[in-house]
Design an enzyme around this catalytic site. Structure first.
Site, short mmCIF file in Angstrom:
data_model
loop_
_atom_site.label_atom_id
_atom_site.label_comp_id
_atom_site.label_asym_id
_atom_site.label_seq_id
_atom_site.Cartn_x
_atom_site.Cartn_y
_atom_site.Cartn_z
N SER A 1 -3.08 -31.99 -14.92
CA SER A 1 -3.32 -30.55 -14.80
C SER A 1 -4.08 -30.17 -13.53
O SER A 1 -4.91 -29.26 -13.54
CB SER A 1 -4.03 -30.02 -16.05
OG SER A 1 -3.21 -30.25 -17.19
N GLY B 1 -0.02 -32.26 -18.26
CA GLY B 1 0.85 -31.15 -18.67
C GLY B 1 0.26 -30.29 -19.77
O GLY B 1 0.95 -29.49 -20.38
N GLU C 1 -4.80 -41.11 -14.57
CA GLU C 1 -4.29 -39.94 -15.28
C GLU C 1 -4.62 -40.06 -16.77
O GLU C 1 -3.92 -40.77 -17.51
CB GLU C 1 -2.77 -39.85 -15.14
CG GLU C 1 -2.30 -39.74 -13.71
CD GLU C 1 -0.94 -39.05 -13.62
OE1 GLU C 1 -0.84 -38.11 -12.84
OE2 GLU C 1 -0.01 -39.45 -14.34
N GLU D 1 4.33 -41.62 -19.03
CA GLU D 1 5.58 -41.25 -19.72
C GLU D 1 6.54 -42.43 -19.77
O GLU D 1 7.27 -42.62 -20.74
CB GLU D 1 6.21 -40.03 -19.02
CG GLU D 1 5.39 -38.76 -19.30
CD GLU D 1 5.41 -37.71 -18.21
OE1 GLU D 1 6.27 -37.77 -17.32
OE2 GLU D 1 4.54 -36.81 -18.25
N HIS E 1 3.90 -44.83 -14.87
CA HIS E 1 3.46 -43.51 -15.34
C HIS E 1 3.37 -43.56 -16.87
O HIS E 1 4.16 -44.24 -17.53
CB HIS E 1 4.47 -42.43 -14.89
CG HIS E 1 3.95 -41.06 -15.13
ND1 HIS E 1 4.00 -40.47 -16.37
CD2 HIS E 1 3.34 -40.17 -14.31
CE1 HIS E 1 3.44 -39.27 -16.29
NE2 HIS E 1 3.04 -39.06 -15.05
N ASN F 1 4.79 -35.18 -8.36
CA ASN F 1 5.71 -35.91 -9.23
C ASN F 1 6.57 -34.86 -9.93
O ASN F 1 6.10 -34.18 -10.84
CB ASN F 1 4.92 -36.74 -10.25
CG ASN F 1 5.83 -37.40 -11.27
OD1 ASN F 1 7.06 -37.42 -11.11
ND2 ASN F 1 5.25 -37.93 -12.34
N TRP F 2 7.79 -34.75 -9.47
CA TRP F 2 8.66 -33.70 -10.02
C TRP F 2 9.18 -34.03 -11.42
O TRP F 2 9.81 -33.18 -12.06
CB TRP F 2 9.86 -33.47 -9.09
CG TRP F 2 9.53 -32.71 -7.85
CD1 TRP F 2 8.33 -32.14 -7.53
CD2 TRP F 2 10.43 -32.41 -6.77
NE1 TRP F 2 8.42 -31.50 -6.31
CE2 TRP F 2 9.70 -31.65 -5.83
CE3 TRP F 2 11.76 -32.69 -6.51
CZ2 TRP F 2 10.28 -31.18 -4.64
CZ3 TRP F 2 12.33 -32.23 -5.34
CH2 TRP F 2 11.59 -31.48 -4.41
N LYS F 3 9.00 -35.26 -11.85
CA LYS F 3 9.53 -35.68 -13.16
C LYS F 3 11.03 -35.34 -13.20
O LYS F 3 11.69 -35.46 -12.18
CB LYS F 3 8.71 -35.06 -14.29
CG LYS F 3 7.20 -35.36 -14.08
CD LYS F 3 6.32 -35.09 -15.26
CE LYS F 3 4.88 -35.46 -14.89
NZ LYS F 3 3.93 -35.30 -15.98
N GLY G 1 1.97 -33.01 -11.34
CA GLY G 1 3.27 -32.72 -11.95
C GLY G 1 3.63 -31.25 -11.79
O GLY G 1 4.12 -30.81 -10.76
N GLY G 2 3.37 -30.47 -12.83
CA GLY G 2 3.78 -29.07 -12.89
C GLY G 2 3.51 -28.25 -11.64
O GLY G 2 4.39 -27.53 -11.15
#
Ligand SMILES: O=C[C@H](O)COP(=O)(O)O
Length: 251
Positions: A213, A173, A167, A97, A95, A10-12, A234-235
């Protein structure tokens, strides 16, 4: 029952079109591993170029959101019709966010899941608790409510095709990942929730990822758990070498 592991990046809100294409060219081949599904969920602006680049590869392209209506006066929104027309296969829905910053409720999330299926997209339905909910012993209840809310009205066949991503919000993150054992415990419980909503065969078929993470160094620990079928990352999905290592780690 054997479930195909699925790693989704997930590149956000990261990467321009040229950055996305150059990433794709670097992971092509390496992130195509037999027996593992590999999905890149990119910003809308990158999707046409990525779908084109992914032709003939085993990497699927996903979006990070969709509107639940097919079209209409919804300034700034993108619908399932539009994503399906592009050749997008997956879409992240609900998600944390989106829930936190864009007010997405379980009802909205459910409408989006239904809209995804209407257009042949596979939803990656995100569920997970906040830190205070975890500390209050509410983790499983939060996941139950979000899972039931998200899957509402789906047929057993659709539910079985849904990818659920557990999640814990406090692990996103932050570098503070859930232990593999704790993640397994919650994910096994989510599978029980699916069984009670449908039947054991549906629960055995649904793929449930862990997210929060995840990185190359810990992905195998999660994948070693009986109920964890992959990761939503993500990251660590933003760097080509790291993404390839994640997909390889899911073998
Ligand atoms: O969708 C991905 C999750 O929000 C996890 O993000 P992270 O891997 O950067 O913790």
């Amino acid at each position: 029952m054997a479930r195909t592991p699925i790693i989704a990046g997930n590149w956000k809100m990261f990467k321009t079109v040229s950055e996305a294409v150059s990433f794709f060219n670097e992971v092509k081949g390496g992130a195509e591993v037999d027996g593992v599904e590999s999905v890149i969920c990119a910003p809308f602006t990158n999707l046409p170029a990525l779908v084109e680049a992914a032709k003939g590869t085993k990497i699927a392209i996903g979006a990070q959101n969709l509107h639940f209506e097919d079209n209409g006066a919804y300034t700034g929104e993108i619908s399932g019709v539009m994503l399906a027309d592009l050749g997008v296969k997956y879409v992240i829905v609900g998600h944390s966010e989106r829930r936190a910053y864009f007010g997405e409720t379980d009802e909205i999330v459910n409408k989006k899941v239904v809209a995804a299926f209407k257009h042949g997209l596979t939803p990656i339905l995100c569920v997970g608790e906040k830190l205070e909910e975890r500390e209050a012993g509410e983790t499983k209840n939060v996941c139950k409510v979000q899972t039931e809310g998200g899957l509402k009205g789906l047929s057993a066949e659709q539910a079985a095709k849904t990818v659920i991503a557990y999640e814990p919000i406090w692990a996103i993150g932050t570098g503070k990942s859930s232990t593999a054992g704790d993640a397994e415990d919650v994910i096994a419980y989510i599978r029980e929730v699916v069984a009670s909503l449908y039947d054991q065969a549906t629960a055995d078929a649904v793929r449930i990822q862990y997210g929060g993470s995840v990185k190359p160094a810990n992905v195998q620990e999660y994948m070693g758990q009986a109920n964890i079928d992959g990761a939503l990352v993500g990251g660590a999905s933003l760097e080509p070498a790291s993404y390839i290592a994640l997909v390889e780690g899911a073998k």
